[in-house]
Design a protein around this motif. Structure first.
Motif, PDB file in Angstrom:
ATOM      1  N   SER A  95      14.721 -22.928  -5.572  1.00  0.00           N
ATOM      2  CA  SER A  95      16.137 -23.140  -5.891  1.00  0.00           C
ATOM      3  C   SER A  95      16.375 -23.403  -7.373  1.00  0.00           C
ATOM      4  N   LEU A 142      16.639 -31.290  -1.755  1.00  0.00           N
ATOM      5  CA  LEU A 142      17.315 -30.045  -2.114  1.00  0.00           C
ATOM      6  C   LEU A 142      18.562 -30.298  -2.953  1.00  0.00           C
ATOM      7  N   GLN A 166      11.345 -24.758  -0.995  1.00  0.00           N
ATOM      8  CA  GLN A 166      12.784 -24.623  -1.234  1.00  0.00           C
ATOM      9  C   GLN A 166      13.193 -25.292  -2.545  1.00  0.00           C
TER      10      GLN A 166
END
Length: 329
Positions: free
Chosen positions: A265, A206, A261
């Motif tokens: 993102s 991430l 994710q």
């Protein structure tokens, strides 16, 4: 002078046969006429200008065919310079080559299926540059961004689980390696296609995705594998499956949460592949082509030759019309 379709010039062989036919037919007519009347009477019945008109008629037909053949070959002379601007997107395909990609829940296995689909993607590219990153416990740039699609396929074919000794699935490292392959001066026209089972062993996927977003890079993720897990073939022993310290078979599972994710993102998208359909066609044609802004990759100049077939087509038609006015009587 040059020809755009020079293969049509081979029809000149047929033209030579046509000339031979007219010559034979002319002699044959004279011979047949001479069988019925004497030369003196033939001269009175069939004046010399009749034979001359037949020759003119045949000559005009031959010339018409000759000009039509030249027109088919598309003769060109004279040119002007033309600027060609090539626009596209820079695409880095990051392929997971960890041993978990040997699982055969997708036939023949995850890695081979991924390579096959990436090869198909290369065939779809329309002026875009492509690069390839291989990753496992670490990552490396296998093929820098290039417009040479043949070279990209060669680099793709050698991807294997033996290329990276450090095992694992360092998704964050792969994303950063892909980011470094782009030009840092531009904030657009950059996309990463990440193909992995999502078993992130480093835990910084991430953070790397956030860095990609700051650089204007969209990440499109394909999760490959089954959520229920699949055993990993043991290549070292060449039989059976990998086992843990307790002797239990190790199962590799698709980790969709982190992959979703990562994609969201950066403004990209996530697709799950279970049966081997990686949806690269959709990602390229509907997502990348529609949502990633193009840029000018290179400008070249070429000579644009002027078409001149119209002249020969006109001459051929003129000959056909003229032969209609040549009357033998």
């Amino acid at each position: 002078m040059r020809f755009a379709q020079p293969e049509y010039l081979l029809l000149m062989i047929g033209l030579s046969l046509l000339i031979g036919f007219f010559m034979w037919a002319g002699r044959r007519k004279r011979e047949q006429a001479g069988r019925f009347v004497s030369p003196a009477l033939l001269h009175r019945l069939v004046p010399a200008f009749i034979w001359e008109k037949q020759r003119k008629k045949a000559t005009l037909i031959v010339l018409a065919v000759f000009f039509f053949i030249l027109a088919l070959a598309q003769p060109r002379w004279g040119y002007e310079w033309e600027d060609l601007k090539q626009e596209g997107v820079d695409i880095i395909v990051a392929v997971d080559v960890s041993q978990s990609m040997l699982a055969s829940d997708i036939k023949p296995n995850r890695l081979e299926r991924a390579k096959h689909e990436v090869a198909d993607l290369i065939g779809l590219l329309e002026g875009d540059r492509i690069g390839i990153v291989g990753f496992a416990g670490t990552s490396f740039l296998q093929c820098p961004l290039t417009l040479d699609y043949h070279a990209a396929r060669m680099f793709l074919n050698v991807l294997d689980t033996d290329l990276i000794p450090a095992q694992g699935t360092a998704i964050g490292h792969a994303i950063r390696t892909a980011i470094d392959a782009f030009s840092a001066l531009e904030k657009k026209s950059k996309a990463i296609i990440l193909i992995t089972d999502g078993e992130d062993h480093e835990g910084d996927a991430l953070a790397a995705a956030q860095a990609a977003n700051e650089q204007g890079v969209k990440v499109f993720v394909i999760g490959i594998g089954a959520a229920e897990g699949a055993p990993i073939p043991d290549r070292e022993r060449r039989r059976g499956f990998k086992r843990d310290a307790q002797g239990d078979i190790i199962l590799t599972r698709l980790n969709e949460t982190v992959l979703q994710q990562v994609a969201l993102s950066t403004g990209g998208s996530y697709v799950r592949s279970v049966q081997g359909d990686l949806d690269l066609h959709k990602i390229y044609l509907e997502d990348i082509k529609q949502r990633v802004e193009k840029k000018e990759l290179r400008t070249t100049r070429r000579k644009r030759w002027q078409e001149r077939f119209q002249w020969f087509l006109g001459l051929g038609l003129l000959c056909l019309v003229a032969q209609r006015f040549v009357r033998e009587k």
